[in-house]
Design an enzyme around this catalytic site. Structure first.
Site, PDB file in Angstrom:
ATOM      1  N   CYS A  77      -6.691  -5.942  -7.467  1.00 35.28           N
ATOM      2  CA  CYS A  77      -6.465  -5.524  -5.937  1.00 35.28           C
ATOM      3  C   CYS A  77      -5.782  -6.573  -5.130  1.00 35.28           C
ATOM      4  O   CYS A  77      -5.211  -6.326  -4.110  1.00 35.28           O
ATOM      5  CB  CYS A  77      -7.600  -5.044  -5.609  1.00 35.28           C
ATOM      6  SG  CYS A  77      -9.141  -6.148  -5.388  1.00 35.28           S
ATOM      7  N   HIS A  78      -5.777  -7.795  -5.775  1.00 30.31           N
ATOM      8  CA  HIS A  78      -5.332  -9.110  -4.875  1.00 30.31           C
ATOM      9  C   HIS A  78      -3.824  -8.855  -4.896  1.00 30.31           C
ATOM     10  O   HIS A  78      -3.107  -9.462  -4.038  1.00 30.31           O
ATOM     11  CB  HIS A  78      -5.602 -10.409  -5.350  1.00 30.31           C
ATOM     12  CG  HIS A  78      -5.280 -10.624  -6.768  1.00 30.31           C
ATOM     13  ND1 HIS A  78      -5.871 -10.251  -8.018  1.00 30.31           N
ATOM     14  CD2 HIS A  78      -4.196 -11.166  -7.639  1.00 30.31           C
ATOM     15  CE1 HIS A  78      -5.467 -10.446  -9.193  1.00 30.31           C
ATOM     16  NE2 HIS A  78      -4.505 -11.065  -8.843  1.00 30.31           N
ATOM     17  N   TYR A  83       0.770  -1.243   0.108  1.00 29.32           N
ATOM     18  CA  TYR A  83      -0.149   0.038  -0.168  1.00 29.32           C
ATOM     19  C   TYR A  83       0.802   1.313  -0.012  1.00 29.32           C
ATOM     20  O   TYR A  83       0.632   2.046  -0.804  1.00 29.32           O
ATOM     21  CB  TYR A  83      -0.991   0.104   1.131  1.00 29.32           C
ATOM     22  CG  TYR A  83      -1.843  -0.989   1.371  1.00 29.32           C
ATOM     23  CD1 TYR A  83      -2.941  -1.117   0.475  1.00 29.32           C
ATOM     24  CD2 TYR A  83      -1.648  -2.409   1.966  1.00 29.32           C
ATOM     25  CE1 TYR A  83      -4.147  -2.203   0.388  1.00 29.32           C
ATOM     26  CE2 TYR A  83      -2.634  -3.559   1.894  1.00 29.32           C
ATOM     27  CZ  TYR A  83      -3.800  -3.484   1.251  1.00 29.32           C
ATOM     28  OH  TYR A  83      -4.630  -4.196   1.179  1.00 29.32           O
ATOM     29  N   ASN A 110     -12.584  -1.537  -4.893  1.00 27.77           N
ATOM     30  CA  ASN A 110     -12.462  -1.910  -6.290  1.00 27.77           C
ATOM     31  C   ASN A 110     -13.689  -2.739  -6.385  1.00 27.77           C
ATOM     32  O   ASN A 110     -13.937  -3.667  -6.238  1.00 27.77           O
ATOM     33  CB  ASN A 110     -11.128  -2.567  -6.467  1.00 27.77           C
ATOM     34  CG  ASN A 110     -11.046  -3.283  -7.904  1.00 27.77           C
ATOM     35  OD1 ASN A 110     -11.679  -2.817  -8.651  1.00 27.77           O
ATOM     36  ND2 ASN A 110     -10.189  -4.312  -7.899  1.00 27.77           N
ATOM     37  N   GLU A 154      -0.705 -16.904 -10.100  1.00 27.87           N
ATOM     38  CA  GLU A 154       0.015 -15.848 -10.685  1.00 27.87           C
ATOM     39  C   GLU A 154       1.727 -16.145 -10.503  1.00 27.87           C
ATOM     40  O   GLU A 154       2.278 -15.999 -11.698  1.00 27.87           O
ATOM     41  CB  GLU A 154      -0.453 -14.582 -10.505  1.00 27.87           C
ATOM     42  CG  GLU A 154      -1.766 -14.090 -10.949  1.00 27.87           C
ATOM     43  CD  GLU A 154      -2.024 -12.616 -10.713  1.00 27.87           C
ATOM     44  OE1 GLU A 154      -1.128 -11.852 -10.490  1.00 27.87           O
ATOM     45  OE2 GLU A 154      -3.197 -12.044 -11.127  1.00 27.87           O
TER      46      GLU A 154
END
Length: 160
Positions: free
Chosen positions: A127-128, A96, A119, A154
């Site tokens: 946002c993950h 953040y 979001n 990912e």
């Protein structure tokens, strides 16, 4: 005019919402800040072919960046944060604080976190990919287990 559909994913059903044919929402089951069902409009399973195709390619590991047209409804600051989220590369994370610095407001990490949590288009607006300053998983509207699974996916640690 709003319309919606529900599509399956490895993370459970996803509700896609469009406003005048443009994707404006992607919500998971039991998601924090999920709008009431009655705000999603009528069901139309034909309107979302492009978004569904891109989501299937993403979940198959064949797509790293979404190109479907989006309508992000929020405050100017929220839209700025959500735009910054879309620039976090696939398989990477940012804190953040790093996002706040990128936006030129290094003291605004809490505000970035609040915008991140609101979001409206999860997964596509990733946002993950945002984590705590110490590398820990912090709040995720879809739940921390889903966040961990998306990050693992990912990073190539978990294939479906």
């Amino acid at each position: 005019m709003k319309q919606h559909t529900v599509t399956d994913s490895p993370y459970g059903p996803l509700t896609l919402v469009a406003d005048d044919g443009v994707l404006c929402g992607l919500y998971m089951t039991d998601q924090r800040h999920r709008p009431p069902e009655e705000t999603f409009g009528t069901r139309d399973d034909t309107l979302f072919a492009e978004a569904e195709e891109q989501l299937k390619a993403y979940f198959a590991g064949d797509l790293e960046e979404f190109t479907v047209e989006l309508r992000l409804n929020g405050t100017p600051f929220q839209r700025t944060v959500w735009d910054a989220l879309r620039r976090i590369p696939y398989g990477e994370t940012r804190t953040y604080g790093q996002l706040a610095g990128i936006l030129g407001a290094p003291a605004a990490s809490r505000a970035v976190g609040l915008a991140n949590g609101r979001n409206p288009i999860g997964i596509i607006v990733p946002c993950h990919r945002v984590i705590g300053a110490n590398g820990s998983l912090t709040g995720y509207g879809g739940g921390l287990e889903r966040k961990q699974r998306l990050l693992d996916f990912e990073r190539g640690a978990s294939l479906f």
